[in-house]
Design an enzyme around this catalytic site. Structure first.
Site, PDB file in Angstrom:
ATOM      1  N   GLU A   1     -71.165  30.369 -23.385  1.00 36.33           N
ATOM      2  CA  GLU A   1     -69.878  30.605 -22.736  1.00 36.33           C
ATOM      3  C   GLU A   1     -70.044  30.392 -21.232  1.00 36.33           C
ATOM      4  O   GLU A   1     -71.077  30.709 -20.658  1.00 36.33           O
ATOM      5  CB  GLU A   1     -69.413  32.043 -23.025  1.00 36.33           C
ATOM      6  CG  GLU A   1     -69.051  32.255 -24.491  1.00 36.33           C
ATOM      7  CD  GLU A   1     -69.488  33.593 -25.043  1.00 36.33           C
ATOM      8  OE1 GLU A   1     -70.313  34.253 -24.387  1.00 36.33           O
ATOM      9  OE2 GLU A   1     -69.024  33.960 -26.126  1.00 36.33           O
TER      10      GLU A   1
ATOM     11  N   TYR B   1     -76.580  42.105 -16.405  1.00 38.14           N
ATOM     12  CA  TYR B   1     -75.332  41.613 -16.998  1.00 38.14           C
ATOM     13  C   TYR B   1     -74.138  42.433 -16.526  1.00 38.14           C
ATOM     14  O   TYR B   1     -73.074  41.880 -16.222  1.00 38.14           O
ATOM     15  CB  TYR B   1     -75.425  41.656 -18.524  1.00 38.14           C
ATOM     16  CG  TYR B   1     -75.805  40.342 -19.157  1.00 38.14           C
ATOM     17  CD1 TYR B   1     -74.853  39.541 -19.772  1.00 38.14           C
ATOM     18  CD2 TYR B   1     -77.123  39.891 -19.152  1.00 38.14           C
ATOM     19  CE1 TYR B   1     -75.190  38.336 -20.367  1.00 38.14           C
ATOM     20  CE2 TYR B   1     -77.481  38.682 -19.742  1.00 38.14           C
ATOM     21  CZ  TYR B   1     -76.508  37.908 -20.341  1.00 38.14           C
ATOM     22  OH  TYR B   1     -76.847  36.721 -20.925  1.00 38.14           O
TER      23      TYR B   1
END
Length: 590
Positions: free
Chosen positions: A82, A201
């Protein structure tokens, strides 16, 4: 090498580095990192392309970014990455790579236009009960305790998270939330994965918190990423004279580590079955993609599971040999050994050959799979699946050669240690047809029709990737080598097993970033590497994330005692008419 931000240096062309005409380069592997490094050497280092040599063990380039039509098996995609707007180095690269389909346009131009016209949006992110949308889909369902655990993780320095797992810093409150379900299935995290990487993240993708359910912040290529990204990049490099050598297995790189210097002196390889050596000088630069998530991949077919292999593969063997020469070259065994059984290891490519299944897909996605528009915008997760199964359908056709009657569906399961719900086997034991049957069951196809569809209206290729989650293995600082180890004169590590600041692995951006940093360091390119998007330092983003983490509650509605105590202490009245009130209203907290 230094970092920059803004567009001042982004639009600048550096001067030609000193002595670049005396240098050559050898890139081990032909994945995105190597291809990017070659492009940066040509564009920014102004190196002659004929002096760049890419040594690849397979018969084609691309590394883990693949998408092929196997004439015997069918269409195969092992996975897809992605992408988002703040992949600063990725877009810096592809603004310079000509499109193969649109004359006068770059790959970035083409990508930008496409995603403006057909933006990503998921109408259904999670299903249960054979195709029904989860009643709480769209909500993050984080408890105050879980939010506090998230904030605590962010505040802990990386050195205190070494070798810790995610399930060692979070409780069941967190793991029971939709947030974790979205997060884990979007990024492929497992509870045993690295808490250190989880922290990166969270900081890196804070802007995605409010869009993690509908995935509207993502961007996708027109076709599979091999055809849309890798082929234009390879074509550009070949036009520049870059030398591609296939069927070339690099066995070892001999490095002299005396006198506080590290100099690669010799490459030992086997090419087309013959042993060879390449002697190196300090002017011969070596870029190593160390480790690989798709090494030792095996494939099954519609009637056969993907076989197990015990060979760790060439890239892991090479890294182990390098690591024995110097401690600064990392610890590959931390990543390629002792991977838990309950991990993602299997994906599958389903080619539907008629329209029997399409109404069930359209009911879930609210999109016609044959419309040409992106269908799922990322994964649709099946929450009540024992495998934690999911499927993704990109724009169709997903391959340029795809026929009008074909629709490509990619499937994967994060838990490999449990039997399925329809097929009573572990996902690792399933043939392609059985992977298809499990999906058909969970999207609501009547059981009486499932077997016939899987055999006659679909072709499914199972893919076994024993190292696909190795990026996320719990690690300590120093387990991954620096992009350019201290004292290295002509050796760099690139790709997702090299260490750089702040960025997150398992992304195209990480591959390109490490490549840019390596080239700029070894060639002394006088241009800044774009820093990782600093969203975690933006008070607007942080306030907005509080709003979304609490499922769109304002300050007065929040059940967060620690935050309310601050509000009560200073009082909302005191900020009326100030900039503080303005940014709180922009974040919808007032």
């Amino acid at each position: 090498m230094y970092y920059s931000n803004g567009n001042y240096e982004a639009f600048a062309n550096p001067k030609k580095p000193a002595n670049v005409d005396q240098k050559s380069a050898y890139l081990i592997g032909s994945g995105l990192a190597s291809l990017s490094a070659a492009a940066f050497m040509i564009r920014d280092g102004q190196m002659n392309g004929s002096k760049i040599h890419i040594l690849e063990e397979l018969a084609l380039p691309g590394g883990s970014m693949d998408g092929i039509l196997d004439e015997q098996k069918g269409y195969i995609i092992r996975g897809g990455r992605e992408m988002e707007v703040h992949f600063e180095t990725l877009w810096d690269l592809f603004r310079s790579i000509p499109s193969l389909d649109t004359e006068g346009a770059s790959v970035l131009d083409e990508f930008y236009w496409l995603n403006k016209e057909d933006p990503s949006f998921s109408h259904t992110r999670v299903i249960v009960d054979k195709g029904e949308r989860l009643s709480t889909d769209g909500l993050l369902t984080l408890t105050p305790k879980a939010i506090q655990e998230l904030i605590k993780l962010v505040l802990i320095p990386e050195e205190k998270l070494q070798d810790l797992q995610i399930d060692q810093v979070f409780t069941e409150d967190f793991f029971n939330s939709n947030f974790w379900l979205y997060w884990a299935t979007m990024f492929a995290f497992e509870p045993w994965a690295s808490a250190l990487e989880m922290r990166r993240y969270v900081l890196r993708f804070i802007p995605h918190v409010g869009k993690i359910a509908d995935m509207s912040s993502l961007r996708f290529t027109k076709y599979n990423q091999y055809e849309s990204l890798i082929l234009p990049l390879v074509n550009y490099l070949k036009e520049q004279g870059v030398d591609f050598q296939y069927n070339t297995q690099v066995q070892n790189i001999i490095v002299d580590t005396k006198d506080h210097k590290k100099v690669a002196q010799r490459i030992e390889l086997i090419q087309d079955g013959q042993e060879k050596q390449i002697q190196l000088t300090e002017n011969d630069l070596v870029f190593v993609t160390n480790g690989s998530i798709t090494e030792s991949t095996t494939y099954g077919d519609n009637n056969t599971p993907a076989p197990v292999t015990s060979d760790i593969g060439g890239s892991w063997k090479l890294w182990k040999k390098l690591a024995r020469q110097d401690a600064s070259f990392g610890k590959p065994e931390k990543f390629c050994e002792n991977i838990p059984e309950a991990n993602w290891v299997i994906s599958g490519t389903i080619t539907l050959t008629d329209d029997k299944v399409l109404p069930y897909i359209e009911k879930i996605t609210k999109k016609d799979p044959k419309s040409g528009s992106i269908v799922t915008s990322g994964p649709v997760t099946i929450k009540d699946s024992s495998w934690l199964y999911g499927f993704s359908i990109s724009r169709q056709p997903h391959f340029k050669k795809q026929k009008d009657n074909e629709v490509i569906v990619w499937v994967y399961g994060l838990f490999s240690d449990k039997p399925g719900d329809y097929v009573k086997k572990k996902i690792t034991e399933c043939s392609g047809a059985e992977l298809c049957e499990e999906l058909l069951y969970h999207i609501g196809v009547p059981e009486s029709e499932i077997a016939a569809i899987a055999q006659n209206s679909a072709n499914t290729i199972p893919c076994r990737m024993p190292y696909i989650t190795s990026y996320f293995m719990p690690r300590a600082l120093g387990d991954r080598p620096l992009v350019v180890p201290e004292g290295s004169v002509n050796l760099a590590f690139i790709g997702n097993f090299a260490e750089t600041e702040k960025d997150t692995v398992f992304t195209t951006e990480y591959s390109v970033r490490t490549a840019m940093e390596a080239v700029y360091t070894l060639l002394d390119v006088d241009r800044g590497v774009p820093e990782v998007f600093a969203s975690s330092f933006d008070i607007r983003v942080l306030l907005e994330s509080i709003y979304f983490l609490n499922d769109k509650k304002n300050l007065k509605e929040l059940d967060l005692p620690w935050l309310l105590s601050i509000v009560e202490k200073y009082g909302l009245k005191k900020i009326e008419g100030t900039y503080a009130e303005e940014i709180l209203r922009e974040a919808k907290l007032l």
